[in-house]
Design a protein around this motif. Structure first.
Motif, PDB file in Angstrom:
ATOM      1  N   LYS A  35       1.243  -0.877  -0.079  1.00 16.10           N
ATOM      2  CA  LYS A  35      -0.012   0.151   0.363  1.00 16.10           C
ATOM      3  C   LYS A  35       1.060   1.610  -0.059  1.00 16.10           C
ATOM      4  CE  LYS A  35      -4.616  -1.172   1.887  1.00 16.10           C
ATOM      5  NZ  LYS A  35      -5.575  -0.368   1.088  1.00 16.10           N
ATOM      6  N   ALA A  36       1.458   0.931   0.593  1.00 16.16           N
ATOM      7  CA  ALA A  36       2.795   2.262   0.765  1.00 16.16           C
ATOM      8  C   ALA A  36       3.451   2.922  -0.617  1.00 16.16           C
ATOM      9  CB  ALA A  36       3.818   2.194   1.684  1.00 16.16           C
ATOM     10  N   LEU A  37       3.630   1.860  -1.197  1.00 11.86           N
ATOM     11  CA  LEU A  37       4.420   1.706  -2.634  1.00 11.86           C
ATOM     12  C   LEU A  37       3.445   2.386  -3.381  1.00 11.86           C
ATOM     13  CD1 LEU A  37       6.378  -2.060  -3.346  1.00 11.86           C
ATOM     14  CD2 LEU A  37       7.181   0.555  -3.590  1.00 11.86           C
ATOM     15  N   GLY A  38       2.303   1.476  -4.123  1.00 15.73           N
ATOM     16  CA  GLY A  38       1.242   2.560  -4.414  1.00 15.73           C
ATOM     17  C   GLY A  38       0.300   4.018  -3.903  1.00 15.73           C
ATOM     18  N   ILE A  41       3.239   6.092  -5.293  1.00 16.23           N
ATOM     19  CA  ILE A  41       3.683   5.963  -6.727  1.00 16.23           C
ATOM     20  C   ILE A  41       3.037   6.647  -7.179  1.00 16.23           C
ATOM     21  CG2 ILE A  41       3.153   4.563  -8.565  1.00 16.23           C
ATOM     22  CD1 ILE A  41       4.370   2.044  -7.525  1.00 16.23           C
ATOM     23  N   SER A  42       1.314   6.746  -6.207  1.00 17.43           N
ATOM     24  CA  SER A  42       0.488   7.831  -6.761  1.00 17.43           C
ATOM     25  C   SER A  42       0.263   9.012  -6.494  1.00 17.43           C
ATOM     26  CB  SER A  42      -0.999   7.820  -5.877  1.00 17.43           C
ATOM     27  OG  SER A  42      -1.359   7.235  -5.138  1.00 17.43           O
ATOM     28  N   LEU A  43       1.040   9.593  -5.685  1.00 20.00           N
ATOM     29  CA  LEU A  43       1.771  10.594  -5.071  1.00 20.00           C
ATOM     30  C   LEU A  43       2.855  11.043  -6.398  1.00 20.00           C
ATOM     31  CD1 LEU A  43       1.572  10.642  -1.661  1.00 20.00           C
ATOM     32  CD2 LEU A  43       0.029  11.981  -3.168  1.00 20.00           C
ATOM     33  N   ASP A  44       3.382  10.598  -6.935  1.00 23.75           N
ATOM     34  CA  ASP A  44       4.365  10.721  -7.821  1.00 23.75           C
ATOM     35  C   ASP A  44       5.686  11.263  -7.042  1.00 23.75           C
ATOM     36  OD1 ASP A  44       6.203  10.776 -10.502  1.00 23.75           O
ATOM     37  OD2 ASP A  44       5.943  12.668 -10.420  1.00 23.75           O
ATOM     38  N   ARG A  45       5.514  10.432  -6.133  1.00 25.43           N
ATOM     39  CA  ARG A  45       7.535  10.314  -5.330  1.00 25.43           C
ATOM     40  C   ARG A  45       8.718   9.780  -5.137  1.00 25.43           C
ATOM     41  NH1 ARG A  45       4.987  13.939  -1.076  1.00 25.43           N
ATOM     42  NH2 ARG A  45       7.553  13.936  -0.182  1.00 25.43           N
ATOM     43  N   PRO A  46       9.379  10.306  -5.989  1.00 23.71           N
ATOM     44  CA  PRO A  46      10.219   8.790  -6.586  1.00 23.71           C
ATOM     45  C   PRO A  46      11.403   8.224  -5.209  1.00 23.71           C
ATOM     46  CG  PRO A  46      10.407  10.724  -8.117  1.00 23.71           C
ATOM     47  CD  PRO A  46       9.508  11.084  -6.570  1.00 23.71           C
ATOM     48  N   HIS A  47      11.621   9.365  -4.486  1.00 25.61           N
ATOM     49  CA  HIS A  47      12.229   9.199  -3.091  1.00 25.61           C
ATOM     50  C   HIS A  47      11.836   8.591  -2.353  1.00 25.61           C
ATOM     51  CE1 HIS A  47      15.697  10.668  -0.109  1.00 25.61           C
ATOM     52  NE2 HIS A  47      14.328  10.936   0.715  1.00 25.61           N
ATOM     53  N   THR A  48      10.238   8.800  -2.180  1.00 29.55           N
ATOM     54  CA  THR A  48       9.410   8.127  -1.215  1.00 29.55           C
ATOM     55  C   THR A  48       9.438   6.638  -1.602  1.00 29.55           C
ATOM     56  OG1 THR A  48       8.228  10.602  -0.748  1.00 29.55           O
ATOM     57  CG2 THR A  48       7.285   7.846  -0.096  1.00 29.55           C
ATOM     58  N   VAL A  49       9.701   6.002  -3.227  1.00 29.12           N
ATOM     59  CA  VAL A  49       9.183   4.851  -3.241  1.00 29.12           C
ATOM     60  C   VAL A  49      10.556   4.105  -2.960  1.00 29.12           C
ATOM     61  CG1 VAL A  49       9.177   3.207  -5.555  1.00 29.12           C
ATOM     62  CG2 VAL A  49       7.384   5.310  -5.078  1.00 29.12           C
ATOM     63  N   GLN A  77       1.577   1.255 -12.625  1.00 33.15           N
ATOM     64  CA  GLN A  77       2.480   1.790 -11.145  1.00 33.15           C
ATOM     65  C   GLN A  77       4.666   0.878 -11.551  1.00 33.15           C
ATOM     66  OE1 GLN A  77       0.304  -0.357  -8.083  1.00 33.15           O
ATOM     67  NE2 GLN A  77       0.034   1.228  -7.110  1.00 33.15           N
ATOM     68  N   LYS A  78       4.072  -0.589 -12.408  1.00 35.11           N
ATOM     69  CA  LYS A  78       5.474  -0.668 -12.471  1.00 35.11           C
ATOM     70  C   LYS A  78       6.073   0.335 -13.548  1.00 35.11           C
ATOM     71  CE  LYS A  78       4.298  -5.782 -12.329  1.00 35.11           C
ATOM     72  NZ  LYS A  78       3.842  -6.698 -12.573  1.00 35.11           N
TER      73      LYS A  78
END
Length: 131
Positions: A35-38, A41-49, A77-78
């Motif tokens: 869920k955190a990855l999803g 990704i939806s927030l468009d946060r590469p550093h968070t991913v 998402q991939k």
């Protein structure tokens, strides 16, 4: 005059962003990585991913857990993760995480499926010099 309406909309967007950030923090704390990855990704946060990927890899059997989570992502998402890992791979501090994610994608996606990803050609061209 629509200034007041625009201000309310901007404030609502900002409040929603704060709520999502808090939810993301909670998901990481609870180790609910998929869920955190999803959400990241939806927030468009590469550093968070990247932060989520690093957290997964720190777990016991991290590579296996990373595979389990990456495989369960949707195609879009991939694609986003692939775009993010191109950037991560250029930095020596993050290249190991990028390589782990790339290995998972290559291992679990059929070549024909990978060719359908948007931006696959520039991604491969960018990855080759650093891999």
């Amino acid at each position: 005059d629509v200034t007041e309406i625009e201000e309310k909309e901007a404030q609502a967007k900002q409040e929603e962003q704060i709520m999502k950030e808090q939810e993301l923090s909670n998901l990481l704390h609870e180790k609910r990585y998929l869920k955190a990855l999803g959400l990241a990704i939806s927030l468009d946060r590469p550093h968070t991913v990247l932060t989520v990927v690093k957290a997964i890899l720190r777990e016991p059997e991290g590579r296996k857990r990373l595979e389990e989570n990456i495989v369960r992502l949707r195609k879009d998402q991939k694609e986003a993760v692939l775009a993010f890992l191109v950037t991560w791979n250029t930095n020596s501090r993050n290249c190991h995480e990028a390589q782990a994610v790339m290995e998972t994608l290559l291992k679990h996606e059929a070549p024909d499926s990978l060719l359908q990803f948007s931006g696959i050609k520039p991604a491969v061209e960018s990855l080759l010099p650093y891999t």
